[in-house]
Write a protein that holds these residues in place. Structure first.
Motif, PDB file in Angstrom:
ATOM      1  N   VAL A   1       0.852  -1.192   0.000  1.00 27.79           N
ATOM      2  CA  VAL A   1       0.000   0.000   0.000  1.00 27.79           C
ATOM      3  C   VAL A   1       0.888   1.241   0.000  1.00 27.79           C
ATOM      4  CG1 VAL A   1      -1.710   1.321   1.292  1.00 27.79           C
ATOM      5  CG2 VAL A   1      -1.896  -1.174   1.160  1.00 27.79           C
ATOM      6  N   PRO A   2       0.640   2.194  -0.895  1.00 26.49           N
ATOM      7  CA  PRO A   2       1.472   3.406  -0.927  1.00 26.49           C
ATOM      8  C   PRO A   2       1.142   4.341   0.231  1.00 26.49           C
ATOM      9  CG  PRO A   2      -0.332   3.602  -2.485  1.00 26.49           C
ATOM     10  CD  PRO A   2      -0.401   2.196  -1.939  1.00 26.49           C
ATOM     11  N   SER A   3       2.006   5.292   0.457  1.00 20.60           N
ATOM     12  CA  SER A   3       1.736   6.304   1.472  1.00 20.60           C
ATOM     13  C   SER A   3       0.531   7.130   1.037  1.00 20.60           C
ATOM     14  CB  SER A   3       2.953   7.215   1.647  1.00 20.60           C
ATOM     15  OG  SER A   3       4.056   6.483   2.123  1.00 20.60           O
ATOM     16  N   ARG A   4      -0.473   7.221   1.916  1.00 18.86           N
ATOM     17  CA  ARG A   4      -1.678   7.970   1.563  1.00 18.86           C
ATOM     18  C   ARG A   4      -2.552   8.148   2.795  1.00 18.86           C
ATOM     19  NH1 ARG A   4      -4.519   3.123  -1.974  1.00 18.86           N
ATOM     20  NH2 ARG A   4      -5.282   1.867  -0.220  1.00 18.86           N
ATOM     21  N   TRP A   5      -3.337   9.198   2.767  1.00 20.60           N
ATOM     22  CA  TRP A   5      -4.320   9.444   3.807  1.00 20.60           C
ATOM     23  C   TRP A   5      -5.633   8.755   3.449  1.00 20.60           C
ATOM     24  CZ3 TRP A   5      -4.276  11.972   8.504  1.00 20.60           C
ATOM     25  CH2 TRP A   5      -3.059  12.610   8.837  1.00 20.60           C
ATOM     26  N   THR A   6      -6.340   8.286   4.477  1.00 21.56           N
ATOM     27  CA  THR A   6      -7.651   7.676   4.317  1.00 21.56           C
ATOM     28  C   THR A   6      -8.650   8.407   5.197  1.00 21.56           C
ATOM     29  OG1 THR A   6      -6.716   5.492   3.867  1.00 21.56           O
ATOM     30  CG2 THR A   6      -9.010   5.562   4.592  1.00 21.56           C
ATOM     31  N   VAL A   7      -9.812   8.700   4.631  1.00 14.72           N
ATOM     32  CA  VAL A   7     -10.923   9.280   5.377  1.00 14.72           C
ATOM     33  C   VAL A   7     -11.917   8.160   5.684  1.00 14.72           C
ATOM     34  CG1 VAL A   7     -12.793  10.969   5.363  1.00 14.72           C
ATOM     35  CG2 VAL A   7     -10.623  11.503   4.238  1.00 14.72           C
ATOM     36  N   TYR A   8     -12.324   8.075   6.954  1.00 15.57           N
ATOM     37  CA  TYR A   8     -13.260   7.044   7.409  1.00 15.57           C
ATOM     38  C   TYR A   8     -14.607   7.699   7.738  1.00 15.57           C
ATOM     39  CZ  TYR A   8      -9.004   4.297   8.233  1.00 15.57           C
ATOM     40  OH  TYR A   8      -7.802   3.643   8.100  1.00 15.57           O
ATOM     41  N   PHE A   9     -15.686   7.031   7.350  1.00 14.35           N
ATOM     42  CA  PHE A   9     -17.024   7.568   7.576  1.00 14.35           C
ATOM     43  C   PHE A   9     -17.771   6.723   8.605  1.00 14.35           C
ATOM     44  CE2 PHE A   9     -15.643   8.775   3.364  1.00 14.35           C
ATOM     45  CZ  PHE A   9     -15.809  10.148   3.431  1.00 14.35           C
ATOM     46  N   ARG A  10     -18.469   7.409   9.486  1.00 14.56           N
ATOM     47  CA  ARG A  10     -19.119   6.722  10.597  1.00 14.56           C
ATOM     48  C   ARG A  10     -20.300   5.881  10.125  1.00 14.56           C
ATOM     49  NH1 ARG A  10     -20.895   9.206  16.517  1.00 14.56           N
ATOM     50  NH2 ARG A  10     -21.277   7.160  17.463  1.00 14.56           N
ATOM     51  N   THR A  11     -20.415   4.708  10.704  1.00 19.71           N
ATOM     52  CA  THR A  11     -21.536   3.823  10.443  1.00 19.71           C
ATOM     53  C   THR A  11     -21.895   3.114  11.745  1.00 19.71           C
ATOM     54  OG1 THR A  11     -22.290   1.884   9.190  1.00 19.71           O
ATOM     55  CG2 THR A  11     -19.954   1.984   9.703  1.00 19.71           C
ATOM     56  N   PRO A  12     -23.179   2.830  11.975  1.00 17.25           N
ATOM     57  CA  PRO A  12     -23.538   2.137  13.217  1.00 17.25           C
ATOM     58  C   PRO A  12     -23.192   0.654  13.203  1.00 17.25           C
ATOM     59  CG  PRO A  12     -25.482   2.541  11.889  1.00 17.25           C
ATOM     60  CD  PRO A  12     -24.357   3.273  11.225  1.00 17.25           C
ATOM     61  N   ASP A  13     -22.967   0.083  12.013  1.00 13.51           N
ATOM     62  CA  ASP A  13     -22.666  -1.344  11.891  1.00 13.51           C
ATOM     63  C   ASP A  13     -21.701  -1.522  10.731  1.00 13.51           C
ATOM     64  OD1 ASP A  13     -22.645  -4.105  11.297  1.00 13.51           O
ATOM     65  OD2 ASP A  13     -24.676  -4.367  12.073  1.00 13.51           O
ATOM     66  N   CYS A  14     -20.413  -1.650  11.049  1.00  9.63           N
ATOM     67  CA  CYS A  14     -19.385  -1.675  10.004  1.00  9.63           C
ATOM     68  C   CYS A  14     -19.552  -2.887   9.091  1.00  9.63           C
ATOM     69  CB  CYS A  14     -18.003  -1.683  10.649  1.00  9.63           C
ATOM     70  SG  CYS A  14     -16.646  -1.438   9.479  1.00  9.63           S
ATOM     71  N   ALA A  15     -19.780  -4.060   9.654  1.00 11.35           N
ATOM     72  CA  ALA A  15     -19.900  -5.264   8.829  1.00 11.35           C
ATOM     73  C   ALA A  15     -21.077  -5.156   7.865  1.00 11.35           C
ATOM     74  CB  ALA A  15     -20.038  -6.494   9.722  1.00 11.35           C
ATOM     75  N   ALA A  16     -22.208  -4.655   8.347  1.00 12.80           N
ATOM     76  CA  ALA A  16     -23.369  -4.499   7.484  1.00 12.80           C
ATOM     77  C   ALA A  16     -23.114  -3.462   6.395  1.00 12.80           C
ATOM     78  CB  ALA A  16     -24.593  -4.109   8.308  1.00 12.80           C
ATOM     79  N   ALA A  17     -22.404  -2.391   6.738  1.00 15.06           N
ATOM     80  CA  ALA A  17     -22.094  -1.364   5.751  1.00 15.06           C
ATOM     81  C   ALA A  17     -21.146  -1.885   4.680  1.00 15.06           C
ATOM     82  CB  ALA A  17     -21.500  -0.135   6.435  1.00 15.06           C
ATOM     83  N   VAL A  18     -20.187  -2.731   5.067  1.00 11.17           N
ATOM     84  CA  VAL A  18     -19.284  -3.337   4.087  1.00 11.17           C
ATOM     85  C   VAL A  18     -20.077  -4.208   3.122  1.00 11.17           C
ATOM     86  CG1 VAL A  18     -17.404  -4.988   3.781  1.00 11.17           C
ATOM     87  CG2 VAL A  18     -17.244  -3.227   5.539  1.00 11.17           C
ATOM     88  N   ALA A  19     -20.985  -5.018   3.655  1.00 12.07           N
ATOM     89  CA  ALA A  19     -21.797  -5.865   2.788  1.00 12.07           C
ATOM     90  C   ALA A  19     -22.624  -5.034   1.815  1.00 12.07           C
ATOM     91  CB  ALA A  19     -22.709  -6.751   3.646  1.00 12.07           C
ATOM     92  N   ARG A  20     -23.194  -3.947   2.301  1.00 15.62           N
ATOM     93  CA  ARG A  20     -23.996  -3.073   1.438  1.00 15.62           C
ATOM     94  C   ARG A  20     -23.121  -2.404   0.391  1.00 15.62           C
ATOM     95  NH1 ARG A  20     -26.183  -0.749   5.244  1.00 15.62           N
ATOM     96  NH2 ARG A  20     -25.223   1.324   5.315  1.00 15.62           N
ATOM     97  N   ALA A  21     -21.916  -2.003   0.783  1.00 16.03           N
ATOM     98  CA  ALA A  21     -21.010  -1.342  -0.152  1.00 16.03           C
ATOM     99  C   ALA A  21     -20.621  -2.266  -1.302  1.00 16.03           C
ATOM    100  CB  ALA A  21     -19.760  -0.859   0.581  1.00 16.03           C
ATOM    101  N   THR A  22     -20.409  -3.536  -1.011  1.00 15.32           N
ATOM    102  CA  THR A  22     -20.028  -4.464  -2.081  1.00 15.32           C
ATOM    103  C   THR A  22     -21.171  -4.644  -3.066  1.00 15.32           C
ATOM    104  OG1 THR A  22     -20.655  -6.376  -0.722  1.00 15.32           O
ATOM    105  CG2 THR A  22     -18.361  -5.663  -0.634  1.00 15.32           C
ATOM    106  N   VAL A  23     -22.385  -4.672  -2.574  1.00 17.39           N
ATOM    107  CA  VAL A  23     -23.550  -4.767  -3.472  1.00 17.39           C
ATOM    108  C   VAL A  23     -23.622  -3.537  -4.371  1.00 17.39           C
ATOM    109  CG1 VAL A  23     -26.073  -4.803  -3.552  1.00 17.39           C
ATOM    110  CG2 VAL A  23     -24.851  -6.252  -1.918  1.00 17.39           C
ATOM    111  N   LEU A  24     -23.207  -2.397  -3.842  1.00 15.51           N
ATOM    112  CA  LEU A  24     -23.250  -1.138  -4.596  1.00 15.51           C
ATOM    113  C   LEU A  24     -22.038  -0.939  -5.500  1.00 15.51           C
ATOM    114  CD1 LEU A  24     -24.550   1.206  -1.738  1.00 15.51           C
ATOM    115  CD2 LEU A  24     -25.843   0.375  -3.727  1.00 15.51           C
TER     116      LEU A  24
END
Length: 245
Positions: A69-92
């Motif tokens: 992974v190269p040097s870089r900044w990452t912005v993280y967005f709040r979610t009440p359920d990370c695992a569920a949000a990951v699953a939804r993101a993959t569908v999208l």
């Protein structure tokens, strides 16, 4: 001021670095941040504090952690359920870089790439001490921008995933003001976190003397004076100061 983070808003920012010691000296020298070791759960990770409040982090890349992974900044967005949000993101249409991963009892995070290829994170807060503890103060994050050649598809993705409004800036549901903005670019798509400073021009000048470089010279936007800088390792980030009438 203390950070307030509705779901969908930026909850954390950190930089992966291939040159931990150089970047650590650079950021502490530029902003006056205090590095605080995170703990035994994550090796080569420090939280940065502005005063007594956490405002970001730095993690050293290694063959065992984030290899390649190269040097870089990452912005993280709040979610009440990370695992569920990951699953939804993959569908999208997102690609999972790191699945939902707990860090002690404090938080769960994940790393992804959106449909345009821009990396971002998801962040589930499980304790009151996790996440950004300040915003809009000197040394704390104050603005976030997204850039891509075509904005329609990625912004539709984030609206469906995080329930944003993209009218008059990027705004989390229920928030009174936008946390950032989106614009078109011919560069690779990505997020930029901007840290507030008293003087953008003076900070940009000081960065070059500390081993960084100036990527975008200071300029005025509707809300801020901004500049984009690059740390010694190559990680890009911004500095901002509000434009006062």
């Amino acid at each position: 001021m203390a950070a307030t983070m509705p779901d969908g808003a930026p909850a954390w920012a950190d930089s992966v670095t291939t040159d931990f010691e150089s970047d650590l000296a650079f950021y502490t020298g530029l902003f006056g941040w205090t590095p605080v070791a995170f703990g035994p759960e994550v090796e080569y990770y420090v939280d940065f504090h502005a005063g007594a409040r956490a405002i970001g982090g730095l993690v050293g890349a290694s063959p065992a952690f984030l290899p390649g992974v190269p040097s870089r900044w990452t912005v993280y967005f709040r979610t009440p359920d990370c695992a569920a949000a990951v699953a939804r993101a993959t569908v999208l249409g997102a690609r999972v870089v790191m699945p939902a991963s707990p860090v002690g009892d404090d938080l769960v995070y994940a790393l992804l790439e959106d449909p345009a290829g821009a990396h971002f994170g998801l962040f589930e807060i499980r304790s009151g001490t996790a996440g950004l503890q300040a915003s809009g103060d000197p040394g704390a994050p104050s603005w976030f921008t997204y850039a891509a050649t075509d904005l329609d598809a990625p912004l539709a993705f984030y609206r469906r995933l995080l329930d944003w409004s993209a009218k008059d800036g990027l705004t989390a549901a229920g928030a009174a003001a936008p946390f950032g903005a989106a614009h078109r670019t011919e560069r690779a798509p990505g997020w930029t976190v901007y840290y507030e400073v008293e003087s953008v021009d003076a900070t940009a000048s000081r960065a070059t003397g500390l081993g960084g470089s100036l990527t975008e010279a200071p300029f005025d936007s509707d809300r801020h004076r901004l500049a984009v800088l690059t740390a010694p390792s190559g990680a890009r980030f911004g500095v901002a100061a509000p434009i006062r009438a």
